[in-house]
Design an enzyme around this catalytic site. Structure first.
Site, short mmCIF file in Angstrom:
data_model
loop_
_atom_site.label_atom_id
_atom_site.label_comp_id
_atom_site.label_asym_id
_atom_site.label_seq_id
_atom_site.Cartn_x
_atom_site.Cartn_y
_atom_site.Cartn_z
N TYR A 65 -3.65 19.35 58.91
CA TYR A 65 -3.62 18.44 57.75
C TYR A 65 -4.94 18.58 56.99
CZ TYR A 65 0.33 16.19 60.18
OH TYR A 65 1.51 15.93 60.83
N SER A 103 8.16 11.00 59.62
CA SER A 103 8.87 10.72 58.36
C SER A 103 9.94 9.65 58.57
CB SER A 103 9.49 12.01 57.78
OG SER A 103 8.52 13.00 57.56
N PRO A 104 9.58 8.52 59.20
CA PRO A 104 10.58 7.48 59.48
C PRO A 104 11.07 6.77 58.21
CG PRO A 104 8.39 6.66 60.00
CD PRO A 104 8.24 8.13 59.67
N GLY A 147 11.81 8.55 55.58
CA GLY A 147 12.45 9.61 54.80
C GLY A 147 11.52 10.13 53.72
N GLY A 206 9.39 8.62 52.11
CA GLY A 206 9.29 7.64 51.03
C GLY A 206 10.63 7.26 50.43
N PHE A 207 11.65 8.09 50.62
CA PHE A 207 12.93 7.85 49.94
C PHE A 207 13.60 6.55 50.37
CE2 PHE A 207 17.39 8.65 48.77
CZ PHE A 207 17.20 9.02 47.45
N1 LIG Z 1 5.00 16.70 63.51
C1 LIG Z 1 5.29 17.08 62.29
O1 LIG Z 1 5.68 18.22 62.04
C2 LIG Z 1 5.14 16.09 61.17
C3 LIG Z 1 5.74 16.34 59.92
C4 LIG Z 1 5.59 15.37 58.92
C5 LIG Z 1 4.87 14.22 59.16
N2 LIG Z 1 4.28 14.01 60.39
C6 LIG Z 1 3.51 12.79 60.68
O2 LIG Z 1 4.33 11.66 60.44
C7 LIG Z 1 3.69 10.76 59.54
C8 LIG Z 1 4.73 10.03 58.71
O3 LIG Z 1 5.62 10.92 58.06
P1 LIG Z 1 5.58 11.22 56.51
O4 LIG Z 1 4.28 10.78 55.98
O5 LIG Z 1 6.02 12.63 56.32
O6 LIG Z 1 6.77 10.37 55.90
P2 LIG Z 1 7.15 8.82 55.78
O7 LIG Z 1 6.30 8.02 56.66
O8 LIG Z 1 8.61 8.78 55.94
O9 LIG Z 1 6.84 8.53 54.24
C9 LIG Z 1 5.58 8.66 53.65
C10 LIG Z 1 5.73 8.45 52.16
O10 LIG Z 1 6.26 7.14 51.95
C11 LIG Z 1 5.41 6.40 51.11
N3 LIG Z 1 5.41 5.02 51.61
C12 LIG Z 1 4.99 4.57 52.82
N4 LIG Z 1 5.21 3.25 52.94
C13 LIG Z 1 5.77 2.86 51.78
C14 LIG Z 1 6.22 1.61 51.29
N5 LIG Z 1 6.18 0.52 52.04
N6 LIG Z 1 6.73 1.57 50.03
C15 LIG Z 1 6.81 2.70 49.26
N7 LIG Z 1 6.42 3.90 49.68
C16 LIG Z 1 5.89 3.98 50.93
C17 LIG Z 1 4.06 7.06 51.21
O11 LIG Z 1 3.37 6.80 50.01
P3 LIG Z 1 1.77 6.88 49.86
O12 LIG Z 1 1.42 8.27 50.36
O13 LIG Z 1 1.60 6.72 48.41
O14 LIG Z 1 1.16 5.83 50.67
C18 LIG Z 1 4.43 8.52 51.39
O15 LIG Z 1 4.71 9.10 50.14
C19 LIG Z 1 2.77 11.67 58.74
O16 LIG Z 1 1.72 10.95 58.11
C20 LIG Z 1 2.28 12.62 59.81
O17 LIG Z 1 1.21 12.03 60.53
C21 LIG Z 1 4.43 14.92 61.38
#
Ligand SMILES: NC(=O)c1ccc[n+]([C@@H]2O[C@H](COP(=O)([O-])OP(=O)(O)OC[C@H]3O[C@@H](n4cnc5c(N)ncnc54)[C@H](OP(=O)(O)O)[C@@H]3O)[C@@H](O)[C@H]2O)c1
Length: 335
Positions: free
Chosen positions: A60, A210-211, A213, A215-216
């Site tokens: 990252y 990505s719980p 989705g 952000g979706f």
């Molecule tokens: N092991 C792997 O291969 C892998 C792959 C992907 C991710 N990850 C890990 O998993 C974590 C979470 O997954 P992710 O970040 O991909 O996806 P996510 O948690 O599903 O979504 C993140 C997105 O949602 C937005 N968001 C979060 N809370 C919100 C809310 N209450 N209202 C509106 N928008 C909101 C964030 O915006 P902002 O950014 O503007 O805050 C960001 O754009 C990552 O940070 C990473 O540490 C691991």
């Protein structure tokens, strides 16, 4: 209220919701949108609220995300390190700061661990994951090198990310695996038929990434949302204009349930995961205190069995339009 949950049967206990730090350094929004001060304030607020399971990775940034976490902990004072569970990952080949493929050779496992320890300014990593299976290296060799780090006290617990059933079993036979981190959410259910039963059979916890989705599922993305060209979502089939239109119908149902429950869609998406099993610990990602506080509110939402079932059916496989990754990234998933 946040509680604690166990991941695996080796003794790893973490906050019931973690914080994904990736977006603080890459992937979502435009570079101008990222603000280290707000990111650090978000990490501080998470710790204050008991959300102490912090997820980062060597790749990252690369490197920047681990450095940012170390800075946030340094600013909190000398005992901050002991208040958090640091999860980081290795497994990509980085050349001149560019990710050029996977590399889980034992020498790269050790090199990455030493680098993460240095950047994180700590003498141990709580949870060390292989980020992607490297099909050119037997997983026994990789986990053997990870287990050496445990014996040396540099790593406490081991994890895998997006590993398939066979590699999970082979890895676990070399050294107990405490957690699998893989994409899992209302709209990404590929783990349900085979991976989750395997984890439960072996006593391995699940850390859904990505719980929300990406952000979706928060309901804050619509047909008009424009993604920066550097925003990862601009290349994801599920977010194409055509697919988004269809997928918004699904989010509409989450919104309706959220209204009924006096909650937000993000909270419903997370509560659904939390109620799927107490061996699941989601790590929603955000770089803003406002979203963090909203997301942690999911711990106070209880869905009835009927509400869980309705969500399951609404988002059953086949309902979501478009793949979760573009083809080259999907090819790195071990299925
Ligand atoms: N092991 C792997 O291969 C892998 C792959 C992907 C991710 N990850 C890990 O998993 C974590 C979470 O997954 P992710 O970040 O991909 O996806 P996510 O948690 O599903 O979504 C993140 C997105 O949602 C937005 N968001 C979060 N809370 C919100 C809310 N209450 N209202 C509106 N928008 C909101 C964030 O915006 P902002 O950014 O503007 O805050 C960001 O754009 C990552 O940070 C990473 O540490 C691991």
């Amino acid at each position: 209220m946040l509680t604690t949950r166990k991941l695996g049967t080796q003794g790893l206990t973490v906050s019931s919701i973690g914080l994904g730090l990736m977006g603080m350094s890459q992937s979502y929004g435009s570079p101008e949108e990222r603000d280290d001060r707000e990111s650090i304030a978000t990490i501080h607020r998470a710790i204050e609220l008991g959300c102490t399971f912090l997820d980062t990775a060597e790749v990252y940034g690369p490197y920047k995300n681990e450095e940012l976490l170390a800075r946030a902990l340094r600013e909190l004072g000398p005992n901050a390190r002991d208040r958090v569970t640091i999860a980081t990952k290795f497994g990509f080949k980085l050349v001149d700061g560019k990710n050029v493929g996977v590399d889980s050779r034992p020498e790269n496992v050790r090199r990455a661990a030493e680098g993460s320890l240095r950047r994180l300014n700590t003498d141990h990593i709580d949870l060390f994951y292989q980020h992607r299976v490297d099909k050119t290296v037997p997983i026994e060799d990789t986990v053997g090198a990870m287990a050496d780090l445990v014996r040396e006290g540099k790593v406490r617990y081991l994890g895998l990310s997006e590993a398939g059933e066979q590699n999970i079993r082979r890895a676990h036979a070399v050294h107990p695996i405490s957690a699998l981190q893989s994409e899992y959410s209302l709209w990404e259910r590929n783990l349900e038929p085979r991976i989750i039963p395997t984890l439960r059979e072996l006593g391995i916890g699940l850390v859904p990434f990505s719980p929300l989705g990406k952000g979706f599922l928060t309901g804050k993305i619509d047909e008009q949302t424009k993604f920066d060209s550097t925003d990862f979502r601009s290349s994801i089939p599920r977010f194409s204009e055509e697919n988004r239109k269809k997928n918004l119908d699904l989010v509409q149902r989450v919104k309706q349930l959220a209204e009924k429950k006096e909650a937000t869609p993000a909270q419903i998406a997370l509560a659904w995961i939390l109620q799927k099993g107490d061996d699941f610990v989601p790590i929603p990602g955000t770089k803003r205190r406002k979203y963090l506080e909203e997301n942690l509110g999911a711990a106070d939402i209880t869905l009835t069995q009927e509400e869980m079932n309705t969500l399951d059916v609404n988002f059953s496989p086949g309902q979501v339009a478009g793949e979760r990754y573009p083809a080259p990234l999907q090819a790195m998933i071990d299925r």
